[in-house]
Motif scaffolding. Structure first.
Motif, PDB file in Angstrom:
ATOM      1  N   LEU A  97       0.820  -1.215   0.000  1.00 19.35           N
ATOM      2  CA  LEU A  97       0.000   0.000   0.000  1.00 19.35           C
ATOM      3  C   LEU A  97       0.852   1.262   0.000  1.00 19.35           C
ATOM      4  O   LEU A  97       0.519   2.248  -0.645  1.00 19.35           O
ATOM      5  CB  LEU A  97      -0.941   0.010   1.206  1.00 19.35           C
ATOM      6  N   GLN A  98       1.957   1.227   0.748  1.00 18.37           N
ATOM      7  CA  GLN A  98       2.832   2.400   0.804  1.00 18.37           C
ATOM      8  C   GLN A  98       3.550   2.654  -0.515  1.00 18.37           C
ATOM      9  O   GLN A  98       3.888   3.790  -0.826  1.00 18.37           O
ATOM     10  CB  GLN A  98       3.871   2.243   1.913  1.00 18.37           C
ATOM     11  N   ASN A  99       3.787   1.606  -1.283  1.00 21.97           N
ATOM     12  CA  ASN A  99       4.621   1.749  -2.480  1.00 21.97           C
ATOM     13  C   ASN A  99       3.891   1.581  -3.798  1.00 21.97           C
ATOM     14  O   ASN A  99       4.518   1.626  -4.852  1.00 21.97           O
ATOM     15  CB  ASN A  99       5.787   0.754  -2.392  1.00 21.97           C
ATOM     16  N   VAL A 100       2.577   1.411  -3.774  1.00 22.81           N
ATOM     17  CA  VAL A 100       1.837   1.223  -5.013  1.00 22.81           C
ATOM     18  C   VAL A 100       1.974   2.445  -5.935  1.00 22.81           C
ATOM     19  O   VAL A 100       2.138   2.294  -7.143  1.00 22.81           O
ATOM     20  CB  VAL A 100       0.353   0.868  -4.742  1.00 22.81           C
ATOM     21  N   VAL A 101       1.942   3.647  -5.377  1.00 18.51           N
ATOM     22  CA  VAL A 101       2.042   4.849  -6.220  1.00 18.51           C
ATOM     23  C   VAL A 101       3.422   4.952  -6.868  1.00 18.51           C
ATOM     24  O   VAL A 101       3.513   5.088  -8.094  1.00 18.51           O
ATOM     25  CB  VAL A 101       1.656   6.121  -5.440  1.00 18.51           C
ATOM     26  N   PRO A 102       4.527   4.879  -6.106  1.00 17.52           N
ATOM     27  CA  PRO A 102       5.828   4.941  -6.775  1.00 17.52           C
ATOM     28  C   PRO A 102       6.062   3.810  -7.777  1.00 17.52           C
ATOM     29  O   PRO A 102       6.747   3.991  -8.775  1.00 17.52           O
ATOM     30  CB  PRO A 102       6.838   4.851  -5.627  1.00 17.52           C
ATOM     31  N   MET A 103       5.469   2.639  -7.537  1.00 19.97           N
ATOM     32  CA  MET A 103       5.683   1.510  -8.449  1.00 19.97           C
ATOM     33  C   MET A 103       4.863   1.622  -9.732  1.00 19.97           C
ATOM     34  O   MET A 103       5.355   1.286 -10.807  1.00 19.97           O
ATOM     35  CB  MET A 103       5.323   0.196  -7.748  1.00 19.97           C
ATOM     36  N   LEU A 104       3.603   2.069  -9.640  1.00 21.12           N
ATOM     37  CA  LEU A 104       2.715   2.017 -10.805  1.00 21.12           C
ATOM     38  C   LEU A 104       2.457   3.362 -11.485  1.00 21.12           C
ATOM     39  O   LEU A 104       2.040   3.382 -12.641  1.00 21.12           O
ATOM     40  CB  LEU A 104       1.377   1.375 -10.416  1.00 21.12           C
ATOM     41  N   LEU A 105       2.711   4.476 -10.805  1.00 17.79           N
ATOM     42  CA  LEU A 105       2.468   5.774 -11.431  1.00 17.79           C
ATOM     43  C   LEU A 105       3.279   5.976 -12.716  1.00 17.79           C
ATOM     44  O   LEU A 105       2.746   6.537 -13.683  1.00 17.79           O
ATOM     45  CB  LEU A 105       2.701   6.925 -10.456  1.00 17.79           C
ATOM     46  N   PRO A 106       4.526   5.527 -12.807  1.00 14.31           N
ATOM     47  CA  PRO A 106       5.250   5.701 -14.081  1.00 14.31           C
ATOM     48  C   PRO A 106       4.536   5.049 -15.271  1.00 14.31           C
ATOM     49  O   PRO A 106       4.543   5.589 -16.377  1.00 14.31           O
ATOM     50  CB  PRO A 106       6.608   5.042 -13.823  1.00 14.31           C
TER      51      PRO A 106
END
Length: 145
Positions: A97-106
């Motif tokens: 949950l903490q890292n979904v944005v940095p992982m998938l936003l690109p």
């Protein structure tokens, strides 16, 4: 150890949680007459589900508003993360949950840019994310709750 060695060590350090794969789930694109972008609404929605020894992560971006701006785009990605060490499922879910944005936003940024470039619409780029400050804010929020 000199500064270059320290930097190289930091850059190539492998995280215990790894992204296994990424899949584009859905794209919706509506344009009913926008000619220029000005302060388009932008929202991200994240979700994680534990399944066996991995976590499915989801990130949805909603850009614009068909009703308010005449333009909207929704992009949804799914990823899968797993741990290379023995951690419990709650730790895995929290990390996911903490890292979904940095992982998938690109991936979302690339699809939105690619779709816009194939139209007659003006160029539009999603805002960039300061990953370090994003993760720090999540960590600070977790410590206050």
């Amino acid at each position: 150890m000199n500064n270059k060695d320290v930097l190289d060590n930091l850059l190539f350090q492998r995280n215990a949680i790894q992204l296994r794969y990424v899949e584009l789930i859905d794209v919706q694109f509506n344009n009913v007459g926008i000619e220029a972008y000005s302060d388009l609404p932008f929202a991200l929605y994240k979700h994680a589900e534990i399944e066996n020894d991995y976590a499915n992560i989801f990130l949805t971006a909603e850009i614009g508003s068909k009703e308010d701006t005449g333009f909207s785009m929704t992009i949804k990605y799914k990823g899968q993360v797993y741990s290379t060490t023995n951690i419990d499922t709650e730790q895995l879910k929290n990390y996911a949950l903490q890292n979904v944005v940095p992982m998938l936003l690109p991936y979302i940024r690339e699809v939105s840019s690619s779709l816009i470039s194939r139209t007659t619409l003006p160029s539009f780029m999603l805002p960039t994310l300061d990953v370090i400050n994003y993760l720090k804010a999540i960590n600070d929020n977790d410590q206050t709750n």
